[in-house]
Design a protein around this motif. Structure first.
Motif, PDB file in Angstrom:
ATOM      1  N   VAL A 190       5.665  12.058  -8.681  1.00 42.92           N
ATOM      2  CA  VAL A 190       5.975  10.680  -8.298  1.00 42.92           C
ATOM      3  C   VAL A 190       7.408  10.349  -8.693  1.00 42.92           C
ATOM      4  N   ILE A 191       7.791  10.723  -9.919  1.00 43.51           N
ATOM      5  CA  ILE A 191       9.154  10.482 -10.386  1.00 43.51           C
ATOM      6  C   ILE A 191      10.151  11.212  -9.486  1.00 43.51           C
ATOM      7  N   LYS A 192       9.819  12.437  -9.138  1.00 44.61           N
ATOM      8  CA  LYS A 192      10.678  13.229  -8.249  1.00 44.61           C
ATOM      9  C   LYS A 192      10.914  12.498  -6.939  1.00 44.61           C
TER      10      LYS A 192
ATOM     11  N   ASP B 282       0.482   5.361  -5.982  1.00 43.35           N
ATOM     12  CA  ASP B 282       0.247   6.804  -6.126  1.00 43.35           C
ATOM     13  C   ASP B 282      -0.815   7.071  -7.183  1.00 43.35           C
ATOM     14  N   TYR B 283      -0.966   6.132  -8.100  1.00 47.04           N
ATOM     15  CA  TYR B 283      -1.986   6.239  -9.153  1.00 47.04           C
ATOM     16  C   TYR B 283      -3.222   5.411  -8.817  1.00 47.04           C
ATOM     17  N   ASN B 284      -3.016   4.253  -8.163  1.00 45.15           N
ATOM     18  CA  ASN B 284      -4.160   3.405  -7.814  1.00 45.15           C
ATOM     19  C   ASN B 284      -5.175   4.144  -6.942  1.00 45.15           C
TER      20      ASN B 284
ATOM     21  N   LEU C 155      -5.795   5.827   1.740  1.00 44.87           N
ATOM     22  CA  LEU C 155      -4.498   5.211   2.012  1.00 44.87           C
ATOM     23  C   LEU C 155      -4.642   4.074   3.017  1.00 44.87           C
ATOM     24  N   THR C 156      -3.922   3.001   2.756  1.00 49.72           N
ATOM     25  CA  THR C 156      -3.935   1.864   3.676  1.00 49.72           C
ATOM     26  C   THR C 156      -2.700   1.853   4.581  1.00 49.72           C
ATOM     27  N   THR C 157      -1.737   2.728   4.301  1.00 45.10           N
ATOM     28  CA  THR C 157      -0.557   2.852   5.151  1.00 45.10           C
ATOM     29  C   THR C 157       0.038   4.243   4.986  1.00 45.10           C
ATOM     30  N   ASN C 158       0.729   4.718   6.010  1.00 44.18           N
ATOM     31  CA  ASN C 158       1.438   5.997   5.938  1.00 44.18           C
ATOM     32  C   ASN C 158       2.930   5.814   5.704  1.00 44.18           C
TER      33      ASN C 158
ATOM     34  N   GLY D 223       0.796  -1.222   0.000  1.00 41.98           N
ATOM     35  CA  GLY D 223       0.000   0.000   0.000  1.00 41.98           C
ATOM     36  C   GLY D 223       0.826   1.268   0.000  1.00 41.98           C
ATOM     37  N   ALA D 224       2.143   1.135   0.102  1.00 41.67           N
ATOM     38  CA  ALA D 224       3.008   2.313   0.196  1.00 41.67           C
ATOM     39  C   ALA D 224       3.002   3.116  -1.101  1.00 41.67           C
ATOM     40  N   THR D 225       3.240   4.404  -0.950  1.00 42.31           N
ATOM     41  CA  THR D 225       3.320   5.327  -2.076  1.00 42.31           C
ATOM     42  C   THR D 225       4.715   5.929  -2.150  1.00 42.31           C
ATOM     43  N   ALA D 226       5.058   6.436  -3.329  1.00 42.26           N
ATOM     44  CA  ALA D 226       6.304   7.180  -3.470  1.00 42.26           C
ATOM     45  C   ALA D 226       6.164   8.547  -2.809  1.00 42.26           C
TER      46      ALA D 226
END
Length: 401
Positions: free
Chosen positions: A194-196, A173-175, A128-131, A110-113
């Protein structure tokens, strides 16, 4: 410790394989559910996470380990199964004074960039499922580092023989915005951010001493049973006739991958000593979607093995592991596990493609490569001018908000 012949081929395309084989003593992994080996489960993000019970883990481990699959993941095949090192322990499960010299897994399902604040500012933070975003995972590594080495020389020697897997990350980040109704046109504006975040994390690891890093792109999300269910369309034009996947979403994933690879070239210019490798998960996975039968997936690659019904056996109210869902008898015949994650067989397929195929690109600062990414247009006459231009472009990317 044995020479890692198969692992070395991961970092060299077939045309560049040499007799100089790399030997790794440690692996450090960062990412999301594609490579989480237990951090989400240990984080107690939810009281009863579905990946904490069978049928998750049924194929290889015969119990739930926190992996979002029926068995092993790509990180297990790409690294552990090939190198002979122990399975990477999840960071949140480390015990005091535990020996972690062979590496640690920091990935969290569940993590995001991007950091959580980005999503809360856009009113989708509740999804969000996680921070535990990528920056948090890098912070964990920094906290762990003193237990790995104590002096600069000791750290230099240690990290010369360590491998860093930075991702896959960015897919969530897109899901999250896609599944709350945001359009591709809206979400595409976030790609540079996101790329950054991925570049900043990779840069931070290099600054901490990482020398060899693999940074993967995203999978073809348009082939996911979850996407195919949520965004089904009656018009045939929305689907790729060669594989049945949603064309627009796969094009979006390719856009992300192209942007990521170009940014990695700029990072290579900034850190010429680092060995940065781009892993093309998209192309490595595509053969099993184009020709599932020929590649061992007799039950197909779009329908989930474990689910609660529907055209692709995906039902959000009967997700795999919940009441109303049921797992197929033989997951090895399927590519899709639970609608969004893959089966062990599919992860093995992709890993084999990366190890034995030509889906990895070591970034080398050759003239032809620089021309290909548009850094040489006849305006730069010296390496210093070229490097200065690349740094400016990288700086522009890092200054975006």
């Amino acid at each position: 410790m044995k020479l890692f012949i198969l692992l070395a081929s991961l970092f060299l395309t077939l045309s560049t394989v040499s007799s100089s084989l790399q030997q790794y003593q440690a692996i450090f992994n960062f990412g999301d559910s594609l490579s989480d080996t237990g951090n989400y489960l240990l984080s107690s993000a939810r009281p009863f996470p579905i990946n904490g019970k069978l049928p998750y883990g049924e194929t290889f481990f015969h119990n739930a380990t926190g992996r979002c699959s029926d068995g092993r993941l790509m990180v297990d095949f790409l690294v552990t199964e090939e190198s002979g090192l122990p399975y990477l322990p999840p960071y949140l499960g480390l015990e005091k004074d535990q020996n972690v010299s062979h590496g640690v897994n920091f990935a969290v399902a569940g993590a995001t960039a991007l950091d959580p604040e980005f999503f809360f500012r856009r009113k989708i933070g509740s999804s969000l499922t996680t921070n535990y975003s990528l920056s948090t995972q890098v912070a964990w590594f920094k906290k762990l580092k003193p237990s790995l080495c104590s002096t600069k020389q000791e750290c230099d020697d240690y990290f010369q023989n360590a491998l860093f897997l930075v991702g896959e990350i960015g897919g969530n980040d897109y899901n999250y915005p896609f599944f709350v109704g945001r359009s591709i046109d809206q979400i595409i504006a976030a790609v540079p951010l996101v790329i950054k975040a991925i570049i900043e994390a990779t840069s931070a690891l290099i600054e901490e001493g990482a020398v060899e890093l693999v940074v993967p792109g995203n999978l073809p999300i348009g082939c996911s049973a979850m996407y195919l269910t949520f965004f089904k369309n009656s018009k045939k034009a929305f689907y790729d006739e060669t594989n049945g996947c949603l064309k627009a979403f796969n094009t979006f994933a390719e856009y992300h991958n192209s942007a990521l690879k170009r940014a990695l070239w700029f990072l290579k210019l900034k850190y010429p000593h680092a060995r940065i490798i781009y892993a093309d998960y998209f192309e490595a996975a595509m053969p099993m979607f184009v020709a599932p039968q020929l590649n061992g997936f007799s039950r197909g690659s779009l329908t989930a093995c474990c689910g609660g019904g529907g055209p692709y056996n995906f039902n959000i109210s009967a997700w795999c592991g919940r009441v109303g869902s049921e797992a197929c008898e033989d997951p090895s015949l399927y590519a899709n596990w639970d609608g969004i994650h893959l089966t062990e067989a599919a992860y093995r397929f992709i890993a084999n493609g990366l190890i034995h195929g030509n889906f990895t690109t070591p970034l080398e600062l050759t003239s032809s490569a620089l021309i290909a990414i548009g850094l040489i247009h006849g305006n730069f006459t010296t390496p210093l001018e070229l490097a200065s231009s690349a740094v400016l472009q990288l700086g522009h990317l890092q200054s975006m908000d």
